[in-house]
Design an enzyme around this catalytic site. Structure first.
Site, PDB file in Angstrom:
ATOM      1  N   TYR A 144       0.853  -1.194   0.000  1.00 10.44           N
ATOM      2  CA  TYR A 144       0.000   0.000   0.000  1.00 10.44           C
ATOM      3  C   TYR A 144       0.883   1.236   0.000  1.00 10.44           C
ATOM      4  O   TYR A 144       1.792   1.353   0.829  1.00 10.44           O
ATOM      5  CB  TYR A 144      -0.911   0.000   1.235  1.00 10.44           C
ATOM      6  N   ASP A 239       9.263   2.453  -0.612  1.00 15.44           N
ATOM      7  CA  ASP A 239       8.289   3.140   0.235  1.00 15.44           C
ATOM      8  C   ASP A 239       8.613   2.771   1.678  1.00 15.44           C
ATOM      9  O   ASP A 239       8.242   1.709   2.171  1.00 15.44           O
ATOM     10  CB  ASP A 239       6.875   2.704  -0.138  1.00 15.44           C
ATOM     11  N   LYS A 267       5.223   9.201   8.748  1.00 17.52           N
ATOM     12  CA  LYS A 267       5.037   8.647  10.077  1.00 17.52           C
ATOM     13  C   LYS A 267       6.097   9.135  11.065  1.00 17.52           C
ATOM     14  O   LYS A 267       6.005  10.219  11.599  1.00 17.52           O
ATOM     15  CB  LYS A 267       4.947   7.122  10.006  1.00 17.52           C
TER      16      LYS A 267
END
Length: 431
Positions: A144, A239, A267
């Site tokens: 994702y 990613d 994050k």
């Protein structure tokens, strides 16, 4: 546990917000029941609206590696907030955080900040297309990369078929330029490059997958990606929104010794505030405006509060012994659950890298999305609610990674393991 206030809050939210939540997994669709509304948090513990306390293994889906409301982060944000929350102009904090990122992440020569991981991945993809002058992107089923159109594509019926959209609103043209392959399958990647030698701009991958549960690359897989991208002139993009600063100071690329051309971050880099970043080789990054022609911009990019929180977080992570401590905590948690599941006769698979963990209720080894889907999601839902009732907050989906923090200690982990044993005994007794 009494959660009457959460129930009432959810009823109110559903009348105002689609599904009552602002990110779908929070709605508890993967486990059933009513989502828990939180009031406050400190260290490794959450407190809900009804005053119930939970040991947290979601940690805001990964950013809070220092724990909730860490004093250094709170003080940094407070100090910055009184000076102004946003300027729409450069600040020195942007350069300070950039210096930390470049120092810690092996492949990054230049970095650009934005406001979310999704924004970072969308921008990195555009940059890759602009740099290579190619259109197509290879992604992997189960990885994702945010909700950008190019990434919401699932695999077709075969390795070389076009992907199909996962969501209405994605055009056929977007799907045509996205090739979705199985994770950990080098042969499928080789075949795709052989069939499309001059059209692939980049390969986009979560090097450790966290969005179908924690799934790890098989030996040599990431090195094979690097070699194929180099051979065919495509960019390799890691990613590391989830894994960056989580599994090592420099993320997966440091831990595995494989350098991508571009890296996306989020994050942890914002210490719990909304933030994203992408960076990489200087020649690629210099294609971005205002130096180059690839346009990317954002009103709140480099927001001073997020920069302050990120600086405080990364400086703390650079202290001696931090990652050894996180590795030890992650191992204690994972091994403890392994032992409980085994003694209770529960078929399972588990993975751990540093303070990132995951387990699947299946007897089959999990190496990709297809094998992850053999997990007993219904049993996970029962286990999730049993743990919730015992004061442990796990991810409300079988297909999400879990996270620990420096605020977790051996006592909290041992309390969790004991709760898991009690939960399973009770579940089997009432089956």
């Amino acid at each position: 546990m009494n959660r009457a206030r959460s129930t009432a809050a959810f009823s109110r939210a559903r009348a105002l917000i689609p599904g009552g939540v602002n990110s779908p997994v929070r709605a508890f669709k993967g486990v059933g029941g009513t989502p828990v509304f939180m009031r406050s948090a400190s260290g490794c513990r959450l407190t809900d609206l009804d005053g119930n306390e939970y040991i947290d293994y979601v940690m805001s889906w990964g950013p809070l590696i220092l724990g909730h409301a860490h004093p250094a982060v709170v003080e940094a944000v407070r100090r910055e907030a009184v000076l102004g929350t946003s300027f729409g102009a450069p600040t020195e904090a942007e350069s300070e955080l950039a210096e930390l990122v470049i120092e810690m992440v092996p492949s990054i020569d230049r970095v650009r900040f934005c406001s979310s991981g999704t924004e970072a991945t969308m921008s990195a993809l555009r940059l890759a297309r602009g740099f290579t002058q190619r259109d197509k992107v290879i992604k992997f089923a189960g990885c994702y990369h945010g909700h950008g159109d190019s990434f919401l594509i699932s695999a077709g019926s075969g390795a070389l078929t076009l992907g199909v959209p996962d969501s209405p609103g994605i055009t056929s043209g977007t799907a045509r330029d996205t090739i979705a392959l199985p994770y950990n399958d080098v042969a499928a990647l080789e075949a795709t490059f052989a069939a499309e030698p001059d059209t692939i701009a980049c390969v986009f991958i979560e090097p450790y997958v966290g969005n179908m549960g924690l799934v790890l690359p098989q030996p040599g897989y990431l090195a094979a990606l690097r070699e194929l991208c180099t051979r065919y002139g495509a960019l390799l993009i890691f990613d590391e929104v989830m894994t960056g600063f989580r599994v090592a100071p420099g993320g997966v690329q440091e831990r595995e010794g494989v350098r991508p051309d571009l890296t996306t971050l989020g994050k942890i880099i914002g210490g719990g505030l909304p933030v994203g970043a992408f960076g990489g080789r200087e020649d690629i990054m210099n294609e971005l405006a205002p130096v180059g022609a690839v346009y990317q911009a954002g009103t709140l990019s480099g927001n001073p509060l997020a920069m302050a929180a990120g600086i405080a977080t990364l400086k703390t992570l650079r202290e001696p012994g931090v990652y050894e401590r996180l590795d030890a905590l992650g191992a204690r948690f994972t091994e403890g659950l392994d032992d409980v599941f085994t003694r209770q006769g529960v078929a399972h698979q588990s993975n751990q890298r540093g303070s990132m963990t995951g387990f699947f209720f299946t007897a089959q080894p999990v190496t990709d999305l297809a094998s992850a889907k053999t997990s007993d999601a219904a049993f996970y839902a029962r286990f999730f609610h049993a743990m919730l009732d015992r004061g442990v907050y796990l991810a409300p989906s079988q297909f999400e990674a879990g996270f620990l923090s420096l605020a977790h200690d051996e006592a909290a982990i041992d309390e969790t393991i004991a709760a898991a044993e009690n939960a399973l005994v009770t579940l089997f007794a009432t089956a």
